[in-house]
Design an enzyme around this catalytic site. Structure first.
Site, PDB file in Angstrom:
ATOM      1  N   SER A 109      -4.065   5.986   7.060  1.00 37.07           N
ATOM      2  CA  SER A 109      -3.632   7.015   5.963  1.00 37.07           C
ATOM      3  C   SER A 109      -2.457   7.700   6.580  1.00 37.07           C
ATOM      4  O   SER A 109      -1.571   6.930   6.386  1.00 37.07           O
ATOM      5  CB  SER A 109      -4.864   8.291   6.055  1.00 37.07           C
ATOM      6  OG  SER A 109      -4.649   9.112   5.070  1.00 37.07           O
ATOM      7  N   GLU A 141     -10.638   4.069  -2.534  1.00 36.48           N
ATOM      8  CA  GLU A 141     -10.165   5.058  -1.773  1.00 36.48           C
ATOM      9  C   GLU A 141     -10.635   6.764  -2.221  1.00 36.48           C
ATOM     10  O   GLU A 141     -10.968   7.603  -1.415  1.00 36.48           O
ATOM     11  CB  GLU A 141      -8.637   4.977  -1.557  1.00 36.48           C
ATOM     12  CG  GLU A 141      -8.088   3.725  -0.972  1.00 36.48           C
ATOM     13  CD  GLU A 141      -7.967   3.729   0.516  1.00 36.48           C
ATOM     14  OE1 GLU A 141      -8.215   4.848   1.058  1.00 36.48           O
ATOM     15  OE2 GLU A 141      -7.587   2.630   1.061  1.00 36.48           O
ATOM     16  N   HIS A 166     -11.830   6.078   1.163  1.00 33.42           N
ATOM     17  CA  HIS A 166     -10.912   6.195   2.222  1.00 33.42           C
ATOM     18  C   HIS A 166     -11.667   6.721   3.545  1.00 33.42           C
ATOM     19  O   HIS A 166     -12.550   7.122   3.754  1.00 33.42           O
ATOM     20  CB  HIS A 166     -10.080   7.553   1.760  1.00 33.42           C
ATOM     21  CG  HIS A 166      -8.855   7.678   2.541  1.00 33.42           C
ATOM     22  ND1 HIS A 166      -7.721   6.920   2.615  1.00 33.42           N
ATOM     23  CD2 HIS A 166      -8.457   8.812   3.220  1.00 33.42           C
ATOM     24  CE1 HIS A 166      -6.902   7.024   3.349  1.00 33.42           C
ATOM     25  NE2 HIS A 166      -7.075   8.470   3.931  1.00 33.42           N
TER      26      HIS A 166
END
Length: 484
Positions: free
Chosen positions: A182, A309, A402
């Site tokens: 990320s 995600e 995610h």
């Protein structure tokens, strides 16, 4: 508890020995970023005498909790204290010359901590693992013309510390891999184009984060003015320094919420698309230009994303169930795609998918998959992956969301930081497969499949049964050609 001591360039540190792994925690790599140092680039550590205890995690960067419901689903470590520019080292052998992996944590540049991760499994498998803390939010990424990207400069300082000291911990300073997820992956995307980071690492793994989410100075100024307005202070270092930390970190989260709720480029510039009010700034100095156009030469790359995600941001809060055709069409237009053509292309590869599923696929591609591909296309040698394991939680709606890949990469399923999000009893054989690929890449430069080339777009898809696929979602990729 058994212990051992290592001499660093700033002084001796004592770590703890357990299960064949030696852990050193809370070692400072820069001076505390407070007082006169607050908005400066990282300053040198003041050497100490005697032996510094390094058996417990040190302070972490100030931050507010994640917004509900993520605050109950993603584990945070919060240790108060000023000396939070520190790092942690796990090693199996002080006398070795082992490959080194340096983890840069995520959290949208306002959350997270390197102290939330346990590098023991990497050490168990012959790698020296380092995790680090860096400045977040206002302190790390609010733009000031003379000192931009302080959080990234912290990361550079930590990497310089690794170069200077890791040999004493059994690591090879000539074989360093940075890896991050990320905002950590995005940070690495920036480091690949930063002259100050040149030569500090030799391989890079970018998980769910590329290099397209930086902003320009004009947008950074708009965001600074908006934050100052929320706080009722002058948009200066002195103005922000006068705000108590507890108030400042709350205002940071409020600004992020305001950008997400009203993604208007007139208000927020590029951040209207990235939804990251605190992010790297292409300032012409620390980041000279668009990072994708300035990838470091000679650095091999492993890069990828998760299949679903964006579901992290709409499934736990219930928004997923209310996304219909209107929001789907708005998403296509927001990213510069024709809604009719876009709907046809995405629907063709997802027969029977509803508007909310297509919406998440489009957002996943723009934020994560397409940036990963753009890096792979420009790298000297790149390996591509997709994490596709579907979490059973939230009635199966969460998918491969995610952050779902992290416990598998670290192979710490018994101490899963994301159990509330992903559930217990994660498949160990998937962790074995994924973790060993990361170790192989850091050790040999090859994770175990063919490099990514435009002729085949070879991609390892990690799942219950992992396999290499070629030209995945080719029609969707073609749709994004020319779209920033």
């Amino acid at each position: 508890m058994a212990s051992t001591t290592v001499d660093t360039r700033h002084g001796a540190v004592r770590g703890a020995v357990a299960g064949g792994v030696i852990a050193f925690k809370g070692i400072p790599y820069a001076a505390p970023p407070v007082g006169p140092n607050r908005f400066l680039p990282p300053q040198p550590v003041v050497p100490w005498t005697g032996v510094r205890d390094a058996t417990r995690f040190g302070p972490t960067a100030p931050k507010a909790p994640y917004a509900p419901p993520l605050d109950a689903l993603i584990h945070e470590v919060d240790v108060p204290g000023e000396d939070y520019l520190n790092l942690n080292v796990w090693t199996p052998d002080l006398s070795g010359r082992l490959p080194v992996m340096v983890w840069i944590h995520g959290g949208a540049f306002v959350n997270g901590s390197g102290s939330a991760y346990d590098g023991s499994a990497f050490a168990r498998d012959g790698v020296v693992c380092v995790t680090l803390n860096y400045r977040l939010g206002t302190d790390g990424f609010l733009y000031f013309e003379d000192t931009a990207n302080r959080g990234l400069l912290d990361q550079v300082a930590a990497l310089q510390w690794v170069q200077d000291n890791i040999e004493a911990f059994g690591g090879d300073p000539g074989q360093i891999t940075v890896f991050g997820e990320s905002a950590g992956g995005m940070s690495i995307g920036m480091l690949l184009g930063m002259p100050k980071a040149t030569g500090l690492f030799h391989r890079a793994i970018l998980q769910s984060g590329g290099s397209q989410h930086a902003v320009g100075p004009a947008t950074a100024e708009k965001l600074k003015l908006a934050l100052a307005g929320k706080l009722g202070v002058a948009p200066t270092k002195e103005g922000f320094s006068a705000v108590p930390t507890e108030q400042l970190v709350v205002a940071q989260q409020q600004l992020r919420g305001a950008v997400a709720m009203q993604p208007d480029p007139g208000l927020w510039g590029e951040a209207a698309l990235t939804m990251l009010p605190f992010a790297p700034v292409i300032d012409g100095d620390t980041i000279p230009g668009p990072p994708n156009e300035h990838l470091a030469e000679g650095v091999d790359i492993l890069v990828g994303s998760n299949s679903d995600e964006f579901r992290l941001y709409v499934v736990p809060n219930g928004a997923f169930d209310y996304i219909g055709e209107e929001r789907l069409n708005a998403a296509f237009r927001q990213f510069g795609l024709d809604p009719v053509e876009g709907r046809a292309v995405y629907q063709a590869s997802r027969p029977g998918a509803a508007a909310n599923e297509l919406f998440c696929a489009v957002f996943t591609d723009w934020h994560f998959r397409i940036p990963a591909i753009r890096i792979a296309e420009r790298a000297r040698t790149a390996y591509m992956y997709e994490f596709a394991w579907q979490a059973p939680t939230f009635d199966g709606k969460l998918g491969a969301c995610h952050a779902a890949d992290i416990p598998f990469v670290f192979d710490n399923l018994d101490d899963n930081l994301f159990e509330n999000l992903l559930g217990p009893h994660l498949p160990q054989h998937l962790a074995d497969t994924m973790h060993s690929a990361w170790v192989s890449f850091a050790t040999h430069g090859n994770p175990g499949w063919f490099p990514y080339e435009t002729g085949n777009r070879s991609t390892m898809r990690f799942d219950i049964e992992s396999e290499v696929v070629v030209h995945p979602q080719a029609e969707e990729l073609a749709l994004w050609e020319g779209v920033r």
